[in-house]
Design a protein around this motif. Structure first.
Motif, PDB file in Angstrom:
ATOM      1  N   ARG A 293       0.832  -1.203   0.000  1.00  0.00           N
ATOM      2  CA  ARG A 293       0.000   0.000   0.000  1.00  0.00           C
ATOM      3  C   ARG A 293       0.868   1.255   0.000  1.00  0.00           C
ATOM      4  NH1 ARG A 293      -5.317  -0.383   0.595  1.00  0.00           N
ATOM      5  NH2 ARG A 293      -6.191  -2.430   1.115  1.00  0.00           N
ATOM      6  N   SER A 294       1.349   1.588  -1.174  1.00  0.00           N
ATOM      7  CA  SER A 294       2.165   2.783  -1.346  1.00  0.00           C
ATOM      8  C   SER A 294       1.962   3.272  -2.772  1.00  0.00           C
ATOM      9  CB  SER A 294       3.648   2.468  -1.103  1.00  0.00           C
ATOM     10  OG  SER A 294       4.120   1.550  -2.076  1.00  0.00           O
ATOM     11  N   ARG A 295       2.487   4.430  -3.057  1.00  0.00           N
ATOM     12  CA  ARG A 295       2.379   4.975  -4.414  1.00  0.00           C
ATOM     13  C   ARG A 295       3.084   4.057  -5.423  1.00  0.00           C
ATOM     14  NH1 ARG A 295       0.747   9.890  -6.141  1.00  0.00           N
ATOM     15  NH2 ARG A 295       1.545  10.668  -8.129  1.00  0.00           N
ATOM     16  N   SER A 296       4.253   3.543  -5.025  1.00  0.00           N
ATOM     17  CA  SER A 296       4.965   2.636  -5.925  1.00  0.00           C
ATOM     18  C   SER A 296       4.203   1.327  -6.098  1.00  0.00           C
ATOM     19  CB  SER A 296       6.382   2.369  -5.402  1.00  0.00           C
ATOM     20  OG  SER A 296       6.345   1.696  -4.151  1.00  0.00           O
ATOM     21  N   GLY A 297       3.568   0.854  -5.025  1.00  0.00           N
ATOM     22  CA  GLY A 297       2.756  -0.355  -5.129  1.00  0.00           C
ATOM     23  C   GLY A 297       1.585  -0.167  -6.071  1.00  0.00           C
ATOM     24  N   ALA A 298       0.959   1.004  -5.984  1.00  0.00           N
ATOM     25  CA  ALA A 298      -0.162   1.302  -6.892  1.00  0.00           C
ATOM     26  C   ALA A 298       0.316   1.355  -8.333  1.00  0.00           C
ATOM     27  CB  ALA A 298      -0.808   2.629  -6.494  1.00  0.00           C
ATOM     28  N   LEU A 299       1.484   1.984  -8.538  1.00  0.00           N
ATOM     29  CA  LEU A 299       2.011   2.097  -9.897  1.00  0.00           C
ATOM     30  C   LEU A 299       2.385   0.728 -10.464  1.00  0.00           C
ATOM     31  CD1 LEU A 299       2.921   3.812 -12.285  1.00  0.00           C
ATOM     32  CD2 LEU A 299       5.136   4.105 -11.143  1.00  0.00           C
ATOM     33  N   ILE A 300       3.086  -0.067  -9.665  1.00  0.00           N
ATOM     34  CA  ILE A 300       3.466  -1.409 -10.119  1.00  0.00           C
ATOM     35  C   ILE A 300       2.226  -2.240 -10.432  1.00  0.00           C
ATOM     36  CG2 ILE A 300       4.540  -3.589  -9.410  1.00  0.00           C
ATOM     37  CD1 ILE A 300       6.513  -1.831  -7.740  1.00  0.00           C
ATOM     38  N   GLY A 301       1.251  -2.205  -9.520  1.00  0.00           N
ATOM     39  CA  GLY A 301       0.020  -2.964  -9.723  1.00  0.00           C
ATOM     40  C   GLY A 301      -0.720  -2.531 -10.970  1.00  0.00           C
ATOM     41  N   ALA A 302      -0.813  -1.216 -11.168  1.00  0.00           N
ATOM     42  CA  ALA A 302      -1.535  -0.699 -12.335  1.00  0.00           C
ATOM     43  C   ALA A 302      -0.836  -1.074 -13.634  1.00  0.00           C
ATOM     44  CB  ALA A 302      -1.675   0.818 -12.222  1.00  0.00           C
ATOM     45  N   LEU A 303       0.509  -1.008 -13.639  1.00  0.00           N
ATOM     46  CA  LEU A 303       1.248  -1.376 -14.849  1.00  0.00           C
ATOM     47  C   LEU A 303       1.137  -2.871 -15.132  1.00  0.00           C
ATOM     48  CD1 LEU A 303       4.461   0.827 -14.488  1.00  0.00           C
ATOM     49  CD2 LEU A 303       2.498   1.193 -16.003  1.00  0.00           C
ATOM     50  N   ILE A 304       1.158  -3.674 -14.070  1.00  0.00           N
ATOM     51  CA  ILE A 304       0.943  -5.115 -14.268  1.00  0.00           C
ATOM     52  C   ILE A 304      -0.455  -5.353 -14.829  1.00  0.00           C
ATOM     53  CG2 ILE A 304       0.640  -7.324 -13.066  1.00  0.00           C
ATOM     54  CD1 ILE A 304       2.927  -6.471 -11.193  1.00  0.00           C
ATOM     55  N   GLY A 305      -1.436  -4.630 -14.281  1.00  0.00           N
ATOM     56  CA  GLY A 305      -2.806  -4.747 -14.789  1.00  0.00           C
ATOM     57  C   GLY A 305      -2.894  -4.381 -16.257  1.00  0.00           C
ATOM     58  N   CYS A 306      -2.212  -3.303 -16.659  1.00  0.00           N
ATOM     59  CA  CYS A 306      -2.175  -2.901 -18.075  1.00  0.00           C
ATOM     60  C   CYS A 306      -1.600  -4.011 -18.940  1.00  0.00           C
ATOM     61  CB  CYS A 306      -1.323  -1.648 -18.250  1.00  0.00           C
ATOM     62  SG  CYS A 306      -2.110  -0.114 -17.764  1.00  0.00           S
ATOM     63  N   ALA A 307      -0.488  -4.599 -18.476  1.00  0.00           N
ATOM     64  CA  ALA A 307       0.183  -5.639 -19.248  1.00  0.00           C
ATOM     65  C   ALA A 307      -0.693  -6.887 -19.361  1.00  0.00           C
ATOM     66  CB  ALA A 307       1.524  -5.986 -18.606  1.00  0.00           C
ATOM     67  N   VAL A 308      -1.300  -7.293 -18.246  1.00  0.00           N
ATOM     68  CA  VAL A 308      -2.170  -8.478 -18.253  1.00  0.00           C
ATOM     69  C   VAL A 308      -3.354  -8.257 -19.183  1.00  0.00           C
ATOM     70  CG1 VAL A 308      -3.735  -9.887 -16.855  1.00  0.00           C
ATOM     71  CG2 VAL A 308      -1.482  -9.266 -15.955  1.00  0.00           C
ATOM     72  N   MET A 309      -3.970  -7.091 -19.075  1.00  0.00           N
ATOM     73  CA  MET A 309      -5.118  -6.787 -19.931  1.00  0.00           C
ATOM     74  C   MET A 309      -4.722  -6.794 -21.402  1.00  0.00           C
ATOM     75  SD  MET A 309      -7.680  -3.460 -19.830  1.00  0.00           S
ATOM     76  CE  MET A 309      -6.362  -2.240 -20.028  1.00  0.00           C
ATOM     77  N   SER A 310      -3.564  -6.244 -21.724  1.00  0.00           N
ATOM     78  CA  SER A 310      -3.119  -6.178 -23.115  1.00  0.00           C
ATOM     79  C   SER A 310      -2.875  -7.564 -23.693  1.00  0.00           C
ATOM     80  CB  SER A 310      -1.829  -5.353 -23.219  1.00  0.00           C
ATOM     81  OG  SER A 310      -2.043  -4.051 -22.758  1.00  0.00           O
ATOM     82  N   VAL A 311      -2.205  -8.413 -22.924  1.00  0.00           N
ATOM     83  CA  VAL A 311      -1.923  -9.775 -23.398  1.00  0.00           C
ATOM     84  C   VAL A 311      -3.213 -10.577 -23.528  1.00  0.00           C
ATOM     85  CG1 VAL A 311      -0.793 -11.962 -22.816  1.00  0.00           C
ATOM     86  CG2 VAL A 311       0.428  -9.802 -22.493  1.00  0.00           C
ATOM     87  N   LEU A 312      -4.058 -10.520 -22.507  1.00  0.00           N
ATOM     88  CA  LEU A 312      -5.296 -11.294 -22.552  1.00  0.00           C
ATOM     89  C   LEU A 312      -6.254 -10.790 -23.622  1.00  0.00           C
ATOM     90  CD1 LEU A 312      -6.067 -12.008 -18.787  1.00  0.00           C
ATOM     91  CD2 LEU A 312      -5.048 -13.517 -20.495  1.00  0.00           C
ATOM     92  N   SER A 313      -6.126  -9.506 -23.997  1.00  0.00           N
ATOM     93  CA  SER A 313      -7.011  -8.975 -25.041  1.00  0.00           C
ATOM     94  C   SER A 313      -6.851  -9.753 -26.346  1.00  0.00           C
ATOM     95  CB  SER A 313      -6.745  -7.488 -25.278  1.00  0.00           C
ATOM     96  OG  SER A 313      -5.508  -7.279 -25.953  1.00  0.00           O
ATOM     97  N   VAL A 314      -5.633 -10.203 -26.627  1.00  0.00           N
ATOM     98  CA  VAL A 314      -5.392 -10.981 -27.842  1.00  0.00           C
ATOM     99  C   VAL A 314      -6.187 -12.281 -27.798  1.00  0.00           C
ATOM    100  CG1 VAL A 314      -3.653 -12.212 -29.203  1.00  0.00           C
ATOM    101  CG2 VAL A 314      -3.099  -9.993 -28.176  1.00  0.00           C
ATOM    102  N   PHE A 315      -6.127 -12.985 -26.677  1.00  0.00           N
ATOM    103  CA  PHE A 315      -6.778 -14.293 -26.574  1.00  0.00           C
ATOM    104  C   PHE A 315      -8.295 -14.164 -26.428  1.00  0.00           C
ATOM    105  CE2 PHE A 315      -2.403 -14.790 -25.168  1.00  0.00           C
ATOM    106  CZ  PHE A 315      -1.995 -15.845 -25.971  1.00  0.00           C
TER     107      PHE A 315
END
Length: 197
Positions: free
Chosen positions: A104-126
């Motif tokens: 629970r920190s600003r860096s945690g939010a940023l890391i989580g959000a970027l991981i979410g972006c990456a997961v969403m982008s990859v899964l969008s293909v499938f």
């Protein structure tokens, strides 16, 4: 009322308000240059990401669900786009919320959000290849769908290439836009959502 009841009521109220904002934002979609006309950009996942940070990933899923259930009332694609939108929204906000719960920190939010972006982008293909586009062929031949991509880039030969070259970067950038806006508004909004003001 007990403290837990107040907290639960606050969370339900927050999720309801964020869901309403998400519905409004879903109506404010617009076409994107260099993308087929049926692909639109909106920021309806922004409230779901905020809910995931404020209350946890289940709350983010709830916002996605409410928004897409209401979207079914105005769908023109038999609910296909709505299904994809829900799956992509969940794949975005759940990883972001899980990481933020652990850090629970600003860096945690940023890391989580970027991981979410990456997961969403990859899964969008499938999601698109195995679920959405096969269902779209009930309304439009696959040749016509590929042709819309080829009109932008003649080198596209098949659906895999279309999704990887177009949809993946588009989905990642769309997620990033929500991340940037969340970082701008979350801090002043957080005390309100959590009942500290």
């Amino acid at each position: 009322m007990t403290a837990s009841t107040v907290t639960r009521t606050r969370m339900l109220t927050g999720v309801a308000m964020l869901s309403a904002v998400s519905v409004v934002l879903s109506f404010l979609s617009f076409p994107v240059p260099l993308m087929p006309s049926f692909i639109k950009l909106d920021f309806a996942e922004l409230p779901a990401l905020i809910a995931s940070f404020a209350y946890g990933p289940i709350a983010g899923v709830a916002v996605c669900l409410v928004k897409n259930l209401i979207a079914l009332l105005k769908t023109s694609s038999g609910g296909i786009g709505t299904l994809c939108n829900f799956l992509l929204g969940v794949s975005f906000v759940v990883p972001a919320g899980i990481v933020y719960m652990k850090k629970r920190s600003r860096s945690g939010a940023l890391i989580g959000a970027l991981i979410g972006c990456a997961v969403m982008s990859v899964l969008s293909v499938f999601f698109n290849y195995y679920i959405v586009y096969p269902m779209y062929t009930a309304f439009m031949p696959m040749e016509a769908i590929i042709g819309m991509y080829q009109a932008i880039n003649p080198k596209v030969e098949n659906l895999w290439q279309a999704l990887i070259w177009f949809n993946t970067p588009f989905t990642f950038v769309k997620g990033l836009c929500s991340v940037v806006m969340t970082f701008i508004i979350y801090k002043p909004l957080s005390p309100i959502l959590k009942g500290r003001k």
